[in-house]
Design a protein around this motif. Structure first.
Motif, PDB file in Angstrom:
ATOM      1  N   CYS A  74      -3.969   9.566 -17.031  1.00  0.00           N
ATOM      2  CA  CYS A  74      -3.201   9.307 -15.817  1.00  0.00           C
ATOM      3  C   CYS A  74      -1.630   9.577 -15.814  1.00  0.00           C
ATOM      4  O   CYS A  74      -1.113   9.464 -14.623  1.00  0.00           O
ATOM      5  CB  CYS A  74      -3.495   8.185 -14.839  1.00  0.00           C
ATOM      6  SG  CYS A  74      -5.445   8.109 -14.536  1.00  0.00           S
ATOM      7  N   THR A 112       0.553   7.157 -17.255  1.00  0.00           N
ATOM      8  CA  THR A 112       1.364   6.042 -17.183  1.00  0.00           C
ATOM      9  C   THR A 112       1.519   5.403 -18.673  1.00  0.00           C
ATOM     10  O   THR A 112       2.298   4.315 -18.677  1.00  0.00           O
ATOM     11  CB  THR A 112       0.587   4.987 -16.311  1.00  0.00           C
ATOM     12  OG1 THR A 112      -0.736   4.453 -16.915  1.00  0.00           O
ATOM     13  CG2 THR A 112       0.269   5.401 -14.871  1.00  0.00           C
ATOM     14  N   LEU A 142      -6.415   7.101  -9.362  1.00  0.00           N
ATOM     15  CA  LEU A 142      -6.517   5.866 -10.272  1.00  0.00           C
ATOM     16  C   LEU A 142      -6.620   4.696  -9.543  1.00  0.00           C
ATOM     17  O   LEU A 142      -5.587   4.360  -8.956  1.00  0.00           O
ATOM     18  CB  LEU A 142      -5.449   5.788 -11.456  1.00  0.00           C
ATOM     19  CG  LEU A 142      -5.302   4.573 -12.102  1.00  0.00           C
ATOM     20  CD1 LEU A 142      -6.351   4.347 -13.314  1.00  0.00           C
ATOM     21  CD2 LEU A 142      -3.762   4.780 -13.126  1.00  0.00           C
ATOM     22  N   PRO A 182      -6.399   0.915 -10.678  1.00  0.00           N
ATOM     23  CA  PRO A 182      -6.190   0.182 -12.429  1.00  0.00           C
ATOM     24  C   PRO A 182      -6.797  -0.995 -12.271  1.00  0.00           C
ATOM     25  O   PRO A 182      -7.279  -1.752 -11.180  1.00  0.00           O
ATOM     26  CB  PRO A 182      -4.580  -0.163 -12.015  1.00  0.00           C
ATOM     27  CG  PRO A 182      -4.329   0.016 -10.695  1.00  0.00           C
ATOM     28  CD  PRO A 182      -5.285   0.852 -10.108  1.00  0.00           C
ATOM     29  N   ALA A 241      -1.892  -4.163  -8.383  1.00  0.00           N
ATOM     30  CA  ALA A 241      -0.572  -4.210  -8.120  1.00  0.00           C
ATOM     31  C   ALA A 241      -0.173  -3.561  -6.840  1.00  0.00           C
ATOM     32  O   ALA A 241      -0.276  -2.414  -6.418  1.00  0.00           O
ATOM     33  CB  ALA A 241       0.182  -3.530  -9.391  1.00  0.00           C
ATOM     34  N   VAL A 242       0.628  -4.326  -5.778  1.00  0.00           N
ATOM     35  CA  VAL A 242       0.913  -4.142  -4.573  1.00  0.00           C
ATOM     36  C   VAL A 242       2.272  -4.426  -4.232  1.00  0.00           C
ATOM     37  O   VAL A 242       2.620  -5.551  -4.524  1.00  0.00           O
ATOM     38  CB  VAL A 242      -0.111  -4.222  -3.393  1.00  0.00           C
ATOM     39  CG1 VAL A 242      -1.372  -3.504  -3.626  1.00  0.00           C
ATOM     40  CG2 VAL A 242      -0.635  -5.739  -3.705  1.00  0.00           C
ATOM     41  N   MET A 257      -6.450  -1.108  -3.210  1.00  0.00           N
ATOM     42  CA  MET A 257      -6.130  -0.218  -4.378  1.00  0.00           C
ATOM     43  C   MET A 257      -7.169   0.790  -4.181  1.00  0.00           C
ATOM     44  O   MET A 257      -6.539   2.194  -4.709  1.00  0.00           O
ATOM     45  CB  MET A 257      -6.227  -1.162  -5.499  1.00  0.00           C
ATOM     46  CG  MET A 257      -5.561  -2.417  -5.799  1.00  0.00           C
ATOM     47  SD  MET A 257      -3.777  -1.751  -5.910  1.00  0.00           S
ATOM     48  CE  MET A 257      -3.732  -0.985  -7.470  1.00  0.00           C
ATOM     49  N   LYS A 283      -5.801   3.468  -1.905  1.00  0.00           N
ATOM     50  CA  LYS A 283      -4.692   4.023  -2.351  1.00  0.00           C
ATOM     51  C   LYS A 283      -5.049   5.224  -3.280  1.00  0.00           C
ATOM     52  O   LYS A 283      -4.608   6.487  -3.232  1.00  0.00           O
ATOM     53  CB  LYS A 283      -3.698   3.242  -2.807  1.00  0.00           C
ATOM     54  CG  LYS A 283      -2.862   2.168  -2.005  1.00  0.00           C
ATOM     55  CD  LYS A 283      -2.325   1.076  -2.748  1.00  0.00           C
ATOM     56  CE  LYS A 283      -0.778   1.609  -3.597  1.00  0.00           C
ATOM     57  NZ  LYS A 283       0.292   1.931  -2.518  1.00  0.00           N
TER      58      LYS A 283
END
Ligand SMILES: Nc1ncnc2c1ncn2[C@@H]1O[C@H](COP(=O)(O)OP(=O)(O)OP(=O)(O)O)[C@@H](O)[C@H]1O
Ligand SMILES: [Mg+2]
Lengths: 256, 312
Positions: B56, B58, B86, B88, B92-93, B148, B151
């Protein structure tokens, strides 16, 4: 999608600007109030006892320096928080996994930070007209310096944001280096007023060049030549761009 | 459009050594078929997240190549990234934005023009529509995880990575999630998931890859894997408990459970002669009576534990 990821740039730019709107009090009101205080203290209380500098009243004289002071601190803090925040919350993964190249990411983040700085600069300029007579001899140059300085220091802030590993590190360079340099950089005086030795020392302070060029665009007088001011700002911008290019090539502090 | 039979993703010799010196991936080769659900299984620290993160973009790879539809993703990173979604492992937002804004943001970030109708459908599918104007900070953990997923799907990817999507998720959400995964697969989306709920891989996946210590130990059709490695268990509930397995039965691998009330025989399902009929005859000869008889096939979990132990 071909060529450039316009939607991606816009997504970041507009979400950064939305963040500004959410924190409008802190983002806009604080610099305005601070500036007003500077005018009252420096322009009013002290300025009334100072002679004119190069034919310009002291209140008017400090306007470019005050705007410059805000541009530097705001550009750095906006851009550094803008990129540090995703690192801190972990949302950086999304930026890194997006079809967005380094140039696009920089345009989006730095563009948003610089936009905010320019808005603040203009608000301060507008505020200052309530306190003193401001003339702008070279408006095009004035806008040019405003833009260039905002962009250059937003780039610098962006680098700090990538470098920083904590909120403390985020504020250390602005408070330990940039603010002192700005105060000693002729924001509130002409370096001609200094003893010769200090004047020479001041010439090593990069902020002197910024303030001087900016003040020249207002009143046609500066401590150093316009070319030197312009050269310094452009050079600083180029240096930041080179560092950023390296950062994105290597993924330094961005990717494990 | 490449032929349907060619792999959508080909990973070869992929390696990763973190700056700490730790080798998280030691030369991984893996091919993902178009349209399949691929489950990547492995214990904590096996390198699953590292593998996904490198694909991906990262995490930087140390060596090897990754090709999408036969083309190295480094050559046209935009095209590859735009097609990948992705979710994860960690939530995480940006907690200060709203559901609608953060999902729309992701779509734009991945280069797609706004499409409110699509986002609306997505939020409805994930039971997030009611919460569209809620700030992320107001959502529960499970809701955040739905966001998530929304998104990751916002830009209509055709290769979706789900890194332990059901960790810490309740039964309802898990069921919704798998329904969504099936729906996506029907639309032709290729899905790679990691999970610790091995029954789910067993239920969902077309193929299973087992990874440990940064190496892929095995990749197999799930059904074939079950057949190949599947052990079967014959459990006899005895009329009278035994203190120990009689010496006369030493030809079979037997064990006693539940204080001698149950006699368990495990055997290879693939063997022509399972040894089961002979065992039952011998028990009869020895006058060991049983009240009940039960056979079961080992789960993917058993297989997985066995493999990892073997490689250790
Ligand atoms: N940023 C990092 N720096 C150094 N080592 C790391 C880093 N990220 C992961 N590792 C190490 O690499 C190895 C593989 O980690 P990875 O996260 O890929 O495992 P995983 O299979 O996803 O595990 P889990 O099931 O716990 O999520 C681990 O030993 C981990 O400690
Ligand atoms: Mg993981």
């Amino acid at each position: 999608m071909s060529g450039i990821n316009i939607h991606g740039i816009w997504a970041i730019y507009s979400s950064e600007m939305a963040r500004t709107r959410r924190t409008v009090l802190q983002s806009i009101a604080t610099p305005v109030i601070t500036t007003a205080l500077y005018f009252i203290v420096f322009g009013g209380a002290i300025g009334s006892r100072m002679q004119h500098v190069g034919g310009v009243g002291y209140g008017a004289f400090i306007v470019p320096g005050l705007i410059m002071l805000s541009l530097l601190t705001q550009s750095i803090s906006n851009a550094s928080v803008g990129i540090y925040f995703p690192k801190f919350t972990g949302t950086m993964f999304e930026i890194l996994s997006a079809p967005l190249n380094a140039i696009e990411a920089v345009i989006a983040y730095v563009g948003a930070a610089a936009t905010k700085s320019v808005i603040i600069g203009l608000i301060i300029l507008a505020t200052s007209t309530f306190f003193t007579d401001v003339r702008i001899l070279h408006p095009v140059w004035m806008v040019g310096f405003l833009l260039m300085t905002s962009i250059a220091f937003s780039l610098f802030g962006f680098i700090i944001g990538i470098w920083a590993k904590s909120f403390e590190q985020l504020s250390i360079i602005p408070s330990l280096i940039v603010t002192p340099l700005t105060f000693l950089g002729g924001a509130f005086y002409s370096i001609d007023m200094l003893p010769p030795a200090w004047r020479t020392v001041s010439l090593f302070n990069p902020v002197v060049y910024l303030v001087s060029g900016f003040r020249w665009s207002f009143y046609g007088l500066g401590d150093v030549g316009v070319a030197a001011s312009l050269g310094f700002t452009a050079g600083f911008m180029a240096l930041c761009l080179a560092i950023l290019w390296w950062i994105f090539q290597t993924g330094w502090r961005l990717k494990p | 459009m490449p032929p349907v039979s060619s792999p959508i993703l080909s990973i070869s010799g992929l390696s990763k050594q973190y700056k700490s010196g730790h080798t998280a991936l030691g030369g991984v080769d893996l091919e993902i078929e178009r349209g399949e659900i691929f489950a990547l299984l492995g214990p904590n620290g096996a390198g699953k997240t590292t593998l996904i993160s490198i694909v991906c973009g990262t995490v930087n790879k140390s060596g090897g190549t990754i090709a999408m539809d036969g083309e190295d993703i480094a050559h046209n990173f935009r095209l590859a990234r735009q097609r990948i979604g992705l979710v994860p492992q960690e939530i995480a937002v940006d907690i200060f934005t709203t559901v609608w804004n953060t999902v729309s943001f992701s779509r734009g970030l991945f280069g797609k023009a706004p499409d409110p109708a699509y986002i609306e459908q997505l939020l409805r599918d994930l039971s997030l529509w009611e919460k569209r104007d809620a700030k992320m900070i107001e959502l529960s953990g499970g809701m955040k995880r739905r966001v998530m997923i929304a998104k990751a799907l916002s830009h209509e990817p055709d290769l979706l990575f789900l890194d332990e999507p059901t960790a810490g998720v309740d039964v309802n959400l898990r069921r919704d999630m798998w329904a969504l995964v099936r729906k996506l697969r029907e639309k032709g989306v290729t899905i790679i998931l990691t999970t610790h709920y091995i029954e789910e891989a067993e239920e969902m996946a077309d193929r299973v890859g087992v990874i440990d210590g940064g190496k892929v130990l095995l990749v197999e059709e799930k059904a074939a894997l079950m057949r190949k490695l599947g052990k079967r268990r014959l459990t006899l509930t005895l009329a009278e408990p035994l203190a120990q397995v009689p010496a006369a039965l030493s030809d079979w691998s037997l064990s006693l459970e539940e204080e001698g009330h149950k006699l368990v025989y495990s055997f290879d399902a693939e063997e022509d002669d399972t040894g089961m009929p002979a065992l039952l005859r011998r028990l009869d000869d020895l006058h060991i009576a049983f009240k009940d008889l039960d056979t079961s096939r080992s789960s993917l979990e058993d297989i997985f534990v066995e493999l990892v132990e073997k490689s250790a």
